[in-house]
Structure formats: C-alpha cells, structure tokens
Design an enzyme around this catalytic site. Structure first.
Site, PDB file in Angstrom:
ATOM      1  N   HIS A   1       0.845  -1.215   0.074  1.00 19.56           N
ATOM      2  CA  HIS A   1      -0.185  -0.186  -0.044  1.00 19.56           C
ATOM      3  C   HIS A   1       0.693   1.120  -0.063  1.00 19.56           C
ATOM      4  CE1 HIS A   1      -4.028  -1.443   1.244  1.00 19.56           C
ATOM      5  NE2 HIS A   1      -3.754  -2.332   0.290  1.00 19.56           N
TER       6      HIS A   1
ATOM      7  N   LYS B   1       0.712   0.389  14.954  1.00 19.95           N
ATOM      8  CA  LYS B   1       1.945   0.209  15.348  1.00 19.95           C
ATOM      9  C   LYS B   1       2.347  -1.040  16.238  1.00 19.95           C
ATOM     10  CE  LYS B   1       4.286   3.499  13.333  1.00 19.95           C
ATOM     11  NZ  LYS B   1       4.019   2.836  12.076  1.00 19.95           N
TER      12      LYS B   1
ATOM     13  N   TYR C   1      -9.293   6.302   7.046  1.00 20.08           N
ATOM     14  CA  TYR C   1      -9.581   6.673   8.239  1.00 20.08           C
ATOM     15  C   TYR C   1     -10.385   7.754   8.179  1.00 20.08           C
ATOM     16  CZ  TYR C   1      -5.202   3.624   9.713  1.00 20.08           C
ATOM     17  OH  TYR C   1      -4.216   3.013  10.019  1.00 20.08           O
TER      18      TYR C   1
ATOM     19  N   TYR D   1       3.760   6.696  10.022  1.00 19.08           N
ATOM     20  CA  TYR D   1       2.963   5.643   9.506  1.00 19.08           C
ATOM     21  C   TYR D   1       3.955   4.662   8.762  1.00 19.08           C
ATOM     22  CZ  TYR D   1      -1.426   3.116   8.334  1.00 19.08           C
ATOM     23  OH  TYR D   1      -2.390   2.282   8.227  1.00 19.08           O
TER      24      TYR D   1
ATOM     25  N   PRO E   1      -4.812   0.989  18.474  1.00 22.11           N
ATOM     26  CA  PRO E   1      -4.592   0.448  17.216  1.00 22.11           C
ATOM     27  C   PRO E   1      -4.766   1.832  16.037  1.00 22.11           C
ATOM     28  CG  PRO E   1      -6.826  -0.277  17.876  1.00 22.11           C
ATOM     29  CD  PRO E   1      -6.075   0.588  18.944  1.00 22.11           C
TER      30      PRO E   1
HETATM   31  C1  PHB Z   1      -6.314  -3.813  10.489  1.00 20.14           C
HETATM   32  O1  PHB Z   1      -6.292  -3.993   9.182  1.00 20.14           O
HETATM   33  O2  PHB Z   1      -6.928  -4.672  11.296  1.00 20.14           O
HETATM   34  C2  PHB Z   1      -5.862  -2.294  10.841  1.00 20.14           C
HETATM   35  C3  PHB Z   1      -5.445  -1.498  10.107  1.00 20.14           C
HETATM   36  C4  PHB Z   1      -4.987  -0.377  10.354  1.00 20.14           C
HETATM   37  C5  PHB Z   1      -5.110  -0.006  11.756  1.00 20.14           C
HETATM   38  C6  PHB Z   1      -5.615  -0.661  12.795  1.00 20.14           C
HETATM   39  C7  PHB Z   1      -6.103  -2.118  12.094  1.00 20.14           C
HETATM   40  O3  PHB Z   1      -4.611   1.174  12.200  1.00 20.14           O
END
Ligand code: PHB
Ligand code: APR
Length: 391
Positions: A72, A297, A201, A385, A293
């Site tokens: 990605h 990280k 997000y 990130y 989450p």
């Molecule tokens: C996930 O795909 O479980 C996931 C992806 C990004 C995040 C947290 C969880 O920031």
C-alpha cells in the site's frame, strides 16, 4: 529443562525472537499458554512497516507474505464528507507499508519454528519468573498437568499485556505511564471485496470509522463504540448502516456490504512500562507497551524490540560484552515513545471524545485540514506511519 534464552509467549514477539536467535546460533525454548489453533485464529491488526517486512524476509519468513501481502502506497483520510489521500512514497522518499495479517505472520513463524527451530511448547503456561537479579533465572511453568522449571541464562517476557513476566520486576523499580480512552473499536471481518483499494481513516461527528482489508476478497472494518460495548449489541445491518454514515462522502463513493463472519470489541489503551529490563529478565512487545490501534504500530513495535534484543544477545555471545544488553531498554524506549506519540495523535485527531466539547471537535477538523493542505504536516504523518528505523 535448560536453555540459553527462555521465551514466554508465542505471539509475533516471542516467535520472531526465537527465529532470530536460531539464526545466530543461540538456543531457546518458547512457552505458550494457549494451543496452536487459538494462536493461529486470533484476529489482530495487519499493517507491516517496510522495516518489519525486511526483517521477516531476512529471517526466511517472507515467502507467503511476498506472495499474498498487499503493498500500500498511501492511506485516505476522510472528514467533513471530503477525502484526502496521503501518498507515502512521494512524501518519504519511496517508503510504503504491506497489508498482511498478524495472524498470518504467526502461522508462518510457527511452521518455521516447528520445522527448524528449538522447542515451542503449546499449552505451557508460565506461572512466574524467579531469580531475575541473579545469574540463573528460572521460569516456573505448567505443562501436561505437571509443574516444571525452565532454567535459563536469560528470560524474555513476550507474554503480552496480561502476561506474568512483568510482575517479576519489583514495584520499587517499575514505572508505568498509561492512558485509557473512553471508547473502543468494534471490529468486523466481512466476506466482501474492500470498497476502496487503500485504508480509509474517517473522522465523523458520530465517531471514527476505519475501512481496512485482509485480502482482495475480505474486508476488515472498525467503528468507534463506547468502552466496554457488547459486540452482540450490534446487528449486521446496524453495523453496515453506521459504517455507511461515517464513511459517506460528497462524491460517488459507495460502501459495498457483505456477510459479516466475525465481530469483537477491542479496548483502547496507551501504556508503557519502564524499564524494559530487570537483571536477566527482558520485556518485549505488548508485555512492555500498548498503543491504541489507530496508528497500526503494535506489531511493528514488537518486531523492533526483538530485533534489538537478538542483536544484543548475539553481541554478547560474540564479544562477551554486555554493552548492548545494558542499553536495550533505553534503545527500545526511544522508538516506543515515538510510536506512543504518533498513536495518541492519530487517536485523538480521529475519535470525537464522547465527553469532549464542540471546540475540541473543531480542533480535530483543523488538524486534519492541516495535513490535507501542508506537505510538511502530511510528511510527518507519512514518516511515522511507514515507520521509524529500528535502532
Ligand atoms: C487492521 O487491518 O486490522 C488495521 C489496520 C490499520 C489500523 C488498525 C487495524 O490502524
Ligand atoms: N505463559 C505463556 N504464554 C503466555 C502467558 C503465560 N503466562 N501469558 C500470555 N501468554 C501468551 C499469549 O497467549 C500470547 O500468545 O503470550 C502471547 C503474547 O502475544 P501477543 O499478545 O500477540 O503479544 P506480542 O507478541 O508482544 O505482539 C504484539 O500483538 O496485541 C497485539 O497489537 C499487538 O500487534 C501487537 C502484537
């Protein structure tokens, strides 16, 4: 039983450490309280930083990740019904991340360990670490109905937030820094192609939402819910309706629904235990620190810890010097606190606080708008990130 490094916990931290030590010719024993099926089913996050990908590959654990992982090159931020893409390679000089579930990382490492590594005992629950301050620490554990003792040169607590290793650090030495949040994430897996090809997000007045994925055919989605909410309190239709509201934009983007196959609620917490070493006991991964989450990280921090520790143990084996073991805690904590900062910033920027004021809501929008309009602000997010270099 006797070994050089006794490892408690077969999550990503413990499994990768055992693999790295094996490659350096250092023997270890891994004790895991759960059974193999449980460890291989547990749903966790799924974003690997470039550095994590490189480490797994170098450890010989990258074959399936290279085949099935999805590269990605950015994420999308959504707010005020608008979309803004953060382009990682353009902002970081070429860095990206890989979508490959933590569960799959664990499956790959378990298969390797059982085939080529030292003992990995499932259903072996560590009860206590003793003698960390002396030369001969031991782990007392229960396996096949009997209490046993593992004698070690070093013990590593990779036993997650709820493990026992941290308890062996005397209260007078321990320092805990923590913050809980008044919300959690309701996470679902759905058998439907992701509605966007990158992670989304979204900040919405009703709460945060995240669109992620496990594969081109499986979506992973999250909704901010009150702390302690019951996942069964939400019907599948209610979940999809709420995701749709929070992810809605002014253009023609649409959310595709599909059958939900799994639901759970994750609490949100920031937590750091200092120091990460006491005598011959070392803590790594969630045993030492937790991040919410939002910044993805947790797994990457665990990898950074065990790479640093494997290097220090190898240095000790090759030179007899304790120098890197002595600096392990401080070396890890610098990186840990950067991840804590980033995860906190992402969390507080994207989740409306149920007890917050309208002023704070406006500030969240201003922070997002700043990232959308300033290359410097976007670069700061992209660098964090995609990951800070290990050690
Ligand atoms: C996930 O795909 O479980 C996931 C992806 C990004 C995040 C947290 C969880 O920031
Ligand atoms: N004895 C043996 N094993 C134990 C004990 C014990 N007393 N207590 C816990 N364990 C095991 C757990 O069953 C689990 O398999 O330790 C393991 C810890 O693994 P994780 O919780 O996955 O922690 P870690 O390896 O540090 O990985 C961190 O996991 O929680 C996610 O988001 C986090 O991605 C991050 C990653």
């Amino acid at each position: 039983m006797r070994t050089t490094v006794g490892i408690i916990g077969a999550g990503p931290a413990g499994l990768l450490l055992a693999r790295l030590l094996r490659d350096a010719g250092i023997d270890s024993v891994v004790l895991e309280s759960r059974d193999r099926a449980y460890v291989e089913q547990r749903q966790r996050a799924g974003i690997l930083e470039q550095g994590t990908v490189d480490v797994l590959r170098a450890a010989g654990a990258g074959e399936r990740m290279d085949r099935e992982g999805l590269r990605h090159d950015g994420i999308e931020l959504r707010f005020a019904r608008r979309r803004h893409r953060v382009d990682f390679p353009a902002l970081t000089g070429g860095r990206s991340v890989t979508v490959y579930a933590q569960t799959e990382v664990c499956k790959d490492l378990i298969a390797l360990q059982l085939k080529e590594g030292g003992p990995l005992l499932f259903e072996a629950e560590a009860l206590a670490v003793e003698g960390a301050e002396g030369d001969r620490p031991v782990v007392r554990f229960r396996h096949e109905g009997r209490e046993q003792v593992l004698e070690c040169d070093y013990v590593v607590g990779c036993d997650g937030f709820w493990g026992v290793a941290r308890q062996a650090v005397p209260a007078a030495v321990s320092r805990v820094f923590e913050r809980t949040y008044p919300f959690g994430w309701l996470g679902v897996l759905a058998d439907v192609a992701p509605s966007h090809d990158e992670l989304v997000y979204a900040r919405h007045d009703r709460g945060f939402a995240l669109l992620s994925m496990r594969s081109p055919a499986v979506s992973r989605l999250y909704l901010q819910v009150p702390a302690g909410a019951d996942p069964d309190g939400w019907s599948d239709d209610e979940i999809w309706d709420e995701l749709e509201r929070r992810l809605e934009t002014d253009d023609d983007w649409r959310l595709t629904r599909g059958p939900i196959t799994q639901k759970s609620v994750t609490p949100m917490r920031s937590y750091v235990h200092e120091p990460m070493r006491h005598g011959r006991l070392f803590l790594a991964g969630d045993a030492a620190h937790i991040v919410p989450p939002t910044g993805a990280k947790g797994l990457n921090l665990a990898v950074g810890d065990v790479v640093t520790l494997a290097r220090a143990l190898t240095h000790r084996r090759e030179t007899g010097s304790d120098e890197l073991l002595d600096s392990y805690s401080a070396d890890c904590l610098r990186r840990v606190w950067q991840a804590e900062r980033f995860s906190y910033d992402m969390t507080t920027m994207l989740h409306p606080d149920p007890e917050g004021t309208p002023f704070e809501g406006r500030l969240q929008l201003a922070r997002l708008d700043r990232i959308a309009s300033s290359r410097a602000a976007a670069t700061d997010l992209a660098e964090a990130y995609t990951g800070f270099p290990i050690g």
